[in-house]
Design a protein around this motif. Structure first.
Motif, PDB file in Angstrom:
ATOM      1  N   PRO A  35       0.812  -1.220   0.000  1.00  0.00           N
ATOM      2  CA  PRO A  35       0.000   0.000   0.000  1.00  0.00           C
ATOM      3  C   PRO A  35       0.845   1.268   0.000  1.00  0.00           C
ATOM      4  O   PRO A  35       1.858   1.351   0.689  1.00  0.00           O
ATOM      5  N   VAL A  36       0.376   2.243  -0.768  1.00  0.00           N
ATOM      6  CA  VAL A  36       1.090   3.518  -0.841  1.00  0.00           C
ATOM      7  C   VAL A  36       0.076   4.628  -1.134  1.00  0.00           C
ATOM      8  O   VAL A  36      -0.900   4.413  -1.852  1.00  0.00           O
ATOM      9  N   CYS A  59       6.531   6.165   2.712  1.00  0.00           N
ATOM     10  CA  CYS A  59       5.099   5.982   2.978  1.00  0.00           C
ATOM     11  C   CYS A  59       4.786   4.504   3.217  1.00  0.00           C
ATOM     12  O   CYS A  59       5.173   3.641   2.425  1.00  0.00           O
ATOM     13  N   THR A  60       4.068   4.242   4.292  1.00  0.00           N
ATOM     14  CA  THR A  60       3.682   2.862   4.627  1.00  0.00           C
ATOM     15  C   THR A  60       2.289   2.514   4.121  1.00  0.00           C
ATOM     16  O   THR A  60       1.841   1.381   4.283  1.00  0.00           O
ATOM     17  N   GLY A  61       1.582   3.531   3.587  1.00  0.00           N
ATOM     18  CA  GLY A  61       0.214   3.277   3.140  1.00  0.00           C
ATOM     19  C   GLY A  61      -0.764   3.147   4.288  1.00  0.00           C
ATOM     20  O   GLY A  61      -1.839   2.556   4.117  1.00  0.00           O
ATOM     21  N   CYS A  62      -0.419   3.710   5.453  1.00  0.00           N
ATOM     22  CA  CYS A  62      -1.294   3.573   6.630  1.00  0.00           C
ATOM     23  C   CYS A  62      -2.647   4.237   6.406  1.00  0.00           C
ATOM     24  O   CYS A  62      -3.642   3.849   7.001  1.00  0.00           O
ATOM     25  N   ILE A 103      -6.535  12.627  -1.454  1.00  0.00           N
ATOM     26  CA  ILE A 103      -5.559  11.581  -1.123  1.00  0.00           C
ATOM     27  C   ILE A 103      -6.234  10.210  -1.182  1.00  0.00           C
ATOM     28  O   ILE A 103      -7.345  10.015  -0.680  1.00  0.00           O
ATOM     29  N   PHE A 104      -5.522   9.278  -1.786  1.00  0.00           N
ATOM     30  CA  PHE A 104      -5.999   7.904  -1.931  1.00  0.00           C
ATOM     31  C   PHE A 104      -4.847   6.982  -1.538  1.00  0.00           C
ATOM     32  O   PHE A 104      -3.686   7.372  -1.604  1.00  0.00           O
ATOM     33  N   VAL A 105      -5.186   5.769  -1.123  1.00  0.00           N
ATOM     34  CA  VAL A 105      -4.141   4.755  -0.931  1.00  0.00           C
ATOM     35  C   VAL A 105      -4.420   3.618  -1.900  1.00  0.00           C
ATOM     36  O   VAL A 105      -5.547   3.117  -1.980  1.00  0.00           O
ATOM     37  N   LEU A 106      -3.393   3.243  -2.636  1.00  0.00           N
ATOM     38  CA  LEU A 106      -3.499   2.153  -3.598  1.00  0.00           C
ATOM     39  C   LEU A 106      -2.774   0.924  -3.056  1.00  0.00           C
ATOM     40  O   LEU A 106      -1.638   1.036  -2.590  1.00  0.00           O
ATOM     41  N   ASP A 107      -3.456  -0.207  -3.122  1.00  0.00           N
ATOM     42  CA  ASP A 107      -2.819  -1.480  -2.743  1.00  0.00           C
ATOM     43  C   ASP A 107      -2.964  -2.416  -3.934  1.00  0.00           C
ATOM     44  O   ASP A 107      -3.943  -3.160  -4.051  1.00  0.00           O
ATOM     45  N   TYR A 108      -1.994  -2.330  -4.809  1.00  0.00           N
ATOM     46  CA  TYR A 108      -2.080  -3.038  -6.094  1.00  0.00           C
ATOM     47  C   TYR A 108      -2.128  -4.546  -5.900  1.00  0.00           C
ATOM     48  O   TYR A 108      -2.823  -5.257  -6.612  1.00  0.00           O
ATOM     49  N   ASN A 109      -1.399  -5.059  -4.937  1.00  0.00           N
ATOM     50  CA  ASN A 109      -1.343  -6.507  -4.721  1.00  0.00           C
ATOM     51  C   ASN A 109      -2.139  -6.922  -3.497  1.00  0.00           C
ATOM     52  O   ASN A 109      -1.691  -7.744  -2.695  1.00  0.00           O
ATOM     53  N   TYR A 110      -3.338  -6.384  -3.345  1.00  0.00           N
ATOM     54  CA  TYR A 110      -4.193  -6.741  -2.203  1.00  0.00           C
ATOM     55  C   TYR A 110      -4.447  -8.249  -2.186  1.00  0.00           C
ATOM     56  O   TYR A 110      -4.450  -8.881  -1.140  1.00  0.00           O
ATOM     57  N   GLU A 130      -7.071  -9.068  -7.186  1.00  0.00           N
ATOM     58  CA  GLU A 130      -7.633  -7.729  -6.966  1.00  0.00           C
ATOM     59  C   GLU A 130      -6.642  -6.771  -6.309  1.00  0.00           C
ATOM     60  O   GLU A 130      -5.773  -7.181  -5.547  1.00  0.00           O
ATOM     61  N   GLY A 131      -6.882  -5.509  -6.620  1.00  0.00           N
ATOM     62  CA  GLY A 131      -6.229  -4.445  -5.884  1.00  0.00           C
ATOM     63  C   GLY A 131      -7.274  -3.724  -5.057  1.00  0.00           C
ATOM     64  O   GLY A 131      -8.479  -3.954  -5.217  1.00  0.00           O
ATOM     65  N   VAL A 132      -6.828  -2.859  -4.164  1.00  0.00           N
ATOM     66  CA  VAL A 132      -7.759  -2.046  -3.371  1.00  0.00           C
ATOM     67  C   VAL A 132      -7.396  -0.578  -3.532  1.00  0.00           C
ATOM     68  O   VAL A 132      -6.214  -0.216  -3.512  1.00  0.00           O
ATOM     69  N   VAL A 133      -8.433   0.226  -3.713  1.00  0.00           N
ATOM     70  CA  VAL A 133      -8.281   1.680  -3.722  1.00  0.00           C
ATOM     71  C   VAL A 133      -9.034   2.208  -2.508  1.00  0.00           C
ATOM     72  O   VAL A 133     -10.231   1.961  -2.366  1.00  0.00           O
TER      73      VAL A 133
END
Ligand code: SF4
Ligand code: SF4
Length: 163
Positions: free
Chosen positions: A27-28, A68-71, A83-90, A94-97
């Motif tokens: 996440p970032v 950034c830890t994506g917290c 501001i958004f956090v992207l987790d491409y490899n959720y 799937e990814g998570v936005v």
């Protein structure tokens, strides 16, 4: 274009993204904040100072993607909902936005919603994975949208099916 439509130009969006290598690591946050305005709560909300100190309150935020830890703590602190956090490899598929959301009623976890792009156009469906709405967020919820990996860079909002 941004000033007229509220939709950022593709070049600005691209410049705000981390490298693919960083996206794939976990996440970032990304900051889609493109207009110089007197605003800086993002800087003060980051517990690890991953955002460079503002020299002027009109500065645009600059994020150190490697720190950034994506917290996600900064998401609800941004009055511009930029501001958004992207987790491409959720997961494998799937990814998570994680998106800020200020409408009510809030969606339920597990709910299927319409995924919207930056222009508010429906680009597919998303599953609500989590809804964060702690008191300290001051009514700016953070909704985790599970989407196909191809849509992680596209989806920035959602619409409930019954709306
Ligand atoms: S996601 Fe967390 S670590 Fe990254 S900029 Fe926001 S508050 Fe800082
Ligand atoms: S808080 Fe949001 S709108 Fe304000 S400078 Fe930071 S990213 Fe931009």
């Amino acid at each position: 274009m941004l000033e007229e439509t509220g939709i950022p130009e593709a070049g600005k969006v691209e410049a705000s993204l981390p490298s693919w290598e960083r996206l794939e690591q976990g996440p970032v946050a990304i900051f889609e904040c493109f207009t110089e305005i007197p605003c800086d709560p993002c800087y003060y909300s980051c517990p690890i100072e991953a955002i460079e100190e503002f020299h002027d309150i009109n500065d645009l935020p600059e994020l150190d993607f490697d720190r950034c830890t994506g917290c996600g703590q900064c998401i609800a602190n941004c009055p511009g909902l930029a501001i958004f956090v992207l987790d491409y490899n959720y997961s494998k598929e799937e990814g998570v936005v994680r998106v800020p959301y200020e409408y009510t009623p809030l969606p339920e976890e597990g709910e299927i919603v319409q995924a919207l792009n930056r222009a508010g156009e429906v680009v597919g469906e998303a599953r609500v994975e989590k809804v964060q709405n702690a008191e300290r967020q001051d009514r700016t919820a953070v909704v985790w949208l599970a989407v196909s990996k191809e849509q992680v860079l596209t989806v920035r909002n959602f619409k409930r099916m019954e709306d």
